[in-house]
Design an enzyme around this catalytic site. Sequence first.
Site, PDB file in Angstrom:
ATOM      1  N   ASP A   4     -10.512  -3.714  -4.686  1.00 50.66           N
ATOM      2  CA  ASP A   4      -9.777  -2.866  -3.738  1.00 50.66           C
ATOM      3  C   ASP A   4     -10.300  -1.426  -3.831  1.00 50.66           C
ATOM      4  OD1 ASP A   4      -7.887  -1.340  -2.349  1.00 50.66           O
ATOM      5  OD2 ASP A   4      -6.227  -2.641  -2.938  1.00 50.66           O
TER       6      ASP A   4
ATOM      7  N   SER B 141       0.831  -1.204   0.000  1.00 48.92           N
ATOM      8  CA  SER B 141       0.000   0.000   0.000  1.00 48.92           C
ATOM      9  C   SER B 141       0.871   1.262   0.000  1.00 48.92           C
ATOM     10  CB  SER B 141      -0.966  -0.079   1.192  1.00 48.92           C
ATOM     11  OG  SER B 141      -1.949   0.892   1.115  1.00 48.92           O
TER      12      SER B 141
ATOM     13  N   HIS C 290      -8.451  -4.682  -0.303  1.00 42.65           N
ATOM     14  CA  HIS C 290      -7.142  -4.092  -0.032  1.00 42.65           C
ATOM     15  C   HIS C 290      -6.259  -4.988   0.857  1.00 42.65           C
ATOM     16  CE1 HIS C 290      -4.389  -0.800  -0.259  1.00 42.65           C
ATOM     17  NE2 HIS C 290      -4.331  -0.646   1.050  1.00 42.65           N
TER      18      HIS C 290
END
Length: 201
Positions: free
Chosen positions: A152, A102, A183
């Site tokens: 996501d 991320s 995610h």
Amino acid sequence: MKHIFKKGTKADGTTLLLLHGTGGTETDLLPIAEMIDPEANVLSVRGNVLENGMPRFFRRLEEGVFDEEDLLLRTDELNDFLIEASEKYGFDRNLIVAIGYSNGANIAASLLFHHRYALKGAILLHPMVPRRGVELPDLTGTAVFISAGTNDPICPKSEARELRDLLDGAHASVQLQWEDYGHQLTQSEIMLAGQWYKTHF
Ligand code: MLT
């Protein structure tokens, strides 16, 4: 930068650079490094920016909108830190493979965009395009694994595709892997990243 360094059993081998997601710390990805390459050196870094108490690697103006000036500054800061750490711990500066999740994947991608020799390879878990409208360096010989979730909400599919295309256009060797999740990280993407790593390093 606050970090953990763990010497591997092959001291002259690869160093895994671990870069956590928003709100994470330098301990988060240690189990993943162990799954990918238990023999490698590990350098796990904590982001220097705090957003409401949550560590990050660069500032954002809002969700998905990055503070470009800070991104550039923090990318250079991390690149300098890699040089410093390689001298301090005696690992090969040219054999660093990043594993970023991320926000950590986004700064790893930014290293690839801005510093030709920063990384030998990268595993980008749920990344976005760090910056648009810039010419990337020639990334021939750099291997990149991207995994992305089809559902996501934070890192949309279009971002993963665009990042793949940009890195591809700069002659990196890129593999994009889709997971039918959101995610969160999945066991299967880490397994696939591990297989990819074995064929490249
Ligand atoms: C970022 O800010 O880097 C991305 O939005 C992903 C995240 O939430 O960390």
